[in-house]
Design an enzyme around this catalytic site. Structure first.
Site, mmCIF file in Angstrom:
data_model
loop_
_atom_site.group_PDB
_atom_site.id
_atom_site.type_symbol
_atom_site.label_atom_id
_atom_site.label_comp_id
_atom_site.label_asym_id
_atom_site.label_seq_id
_atom_site.Cartn_x
_atom_site.Cartn_y
_atom_site.Cartn_z
ATOM 1 N N CYS A 78 0.898 -1.441 0.326
ATOM 2 C CA CYS A 78 -0.191 0.461 -0.163
ATOM 3 C C CYS A 78 0.667 1.211 0.516
ATOM 4 O O CYS A 78 1.362 0.973 -0.840
ATOM 5 C CB CYS A 78 -1.247 0.060 0.738
ATOM 6 N N HIS A 172 -3.061 -5.312 1.533
ATOM 7 C CA HIS A 172 -2.284 -5.047 2.157
ATOM 8 C C HIS A 172 -2.530 -6.781 3.305
ATOM 9 O O HIS A 172 -3.216 -7.440 3.764
ATOM 10 C CB HIS A 172 -2.758 -4.597 3.652
ATOM 11 N N GLU A 174 -0.755 -8.253 5.247
ATOM 12 C CA GLU A 174 -0.076 -8.217 6.657
ATOM 13 C C GLU A 174 -1.281 -8.009 7.273
ATOM 14 O O GLU A 174 -1.412 -8.942 8.445
ATOM 15 C CB GLU A 174 0.999 -7.549 6.783
#
Length: 198
Positions: A78, A172, A174
């Site tokens: 991002c 994202h 993560e």
């Protein structure tokens, strides 16, 4: 392999957790001495202008830029994608990037915070399984240059791209329990790049 996570702002802990799940013991990078310890770096999601400004305050903006230019493997999610892009559309005045990826990105291309969404996308890593992608005020890639491979797209806009040493996603990974992107970075981007240097 020593992998750092730029730890000035953004979802640092989530990237650290994802790397640990991939068998990496990551180093949080805030200073030039910590940057010097790592072979590869992760740029987290967050606010791209803030991360760039803090990097300058902490004296690591130029060292990171130089390491990227010298071939250090880097993954950016991002805001990290924006920081790796050579060109930004809708940039804030004076906004700087580390650069290195021959792409043009559009900031907040998918809309504002309220327009955040999740979707399943295919990612070109040889697997037929879809990846759950979380988009939060996400950029997309408007233009790719020579040497850039598009790994995933949404509505014909590239949202995951790579060069020989750099990987960037609009979304994202993560924030999910799926660590395929981090594994891809380690196995398919960082390791081959570092083996060439040896």
């Amino acid at each position: 392999m020593k992998v750092g996570v730029l730890s000035l702002q953004g979802d640092v802990r989530e990237h650290v957790s994802a790397l640990i799940a991939c068998g990496i013991d990551p180093i949080e990078v805030r200073r030039e001495s910590e940057l010097a310890e790592v072979d590869a770096l992760v740029l987290p999601g967050g606010e791209s202008t803030t991360i760039a400004q803090l990097s300058e305050i902490f004296g690591i903006f130029e060292p990171i830029k130089q390491r990227i230019a010298a071939g250090m493997p880097v993954y950016g999610s991002c805001a990290g994608m924006i920081l790796l892009a050579d060109q930004i559309l809708d940039a804030k005045q004076g906004q700087k990037t580390f650069g290195g990826l021959d792409i043009t990105v559009r900031r907040n291309a998918f809309g504002r915070q309220v327009d955040s969404f999740e979707t399943d996308i295919s990612f070109d890593d040889g697997s037929s399984e879809l990846i759950k992608a979380v988009f939060i005020r996400a950029p997309w890639v408007e233009k790719v240059g020579a040497g850039i491979t598009v790994l995933a797209s949404v509505d014909s806009h590239p949202v995951a791209v790579r060069s020989a040493t750099l990987l960037a996603t609009s979304f994202h990974p993560e924030l999910t329990a799926d660590h395929r992107i981090h594994r891809y970075f380690i196995e398919e981007v960082a390791k081959p790049a570092l083996e060439k240097v040896k």
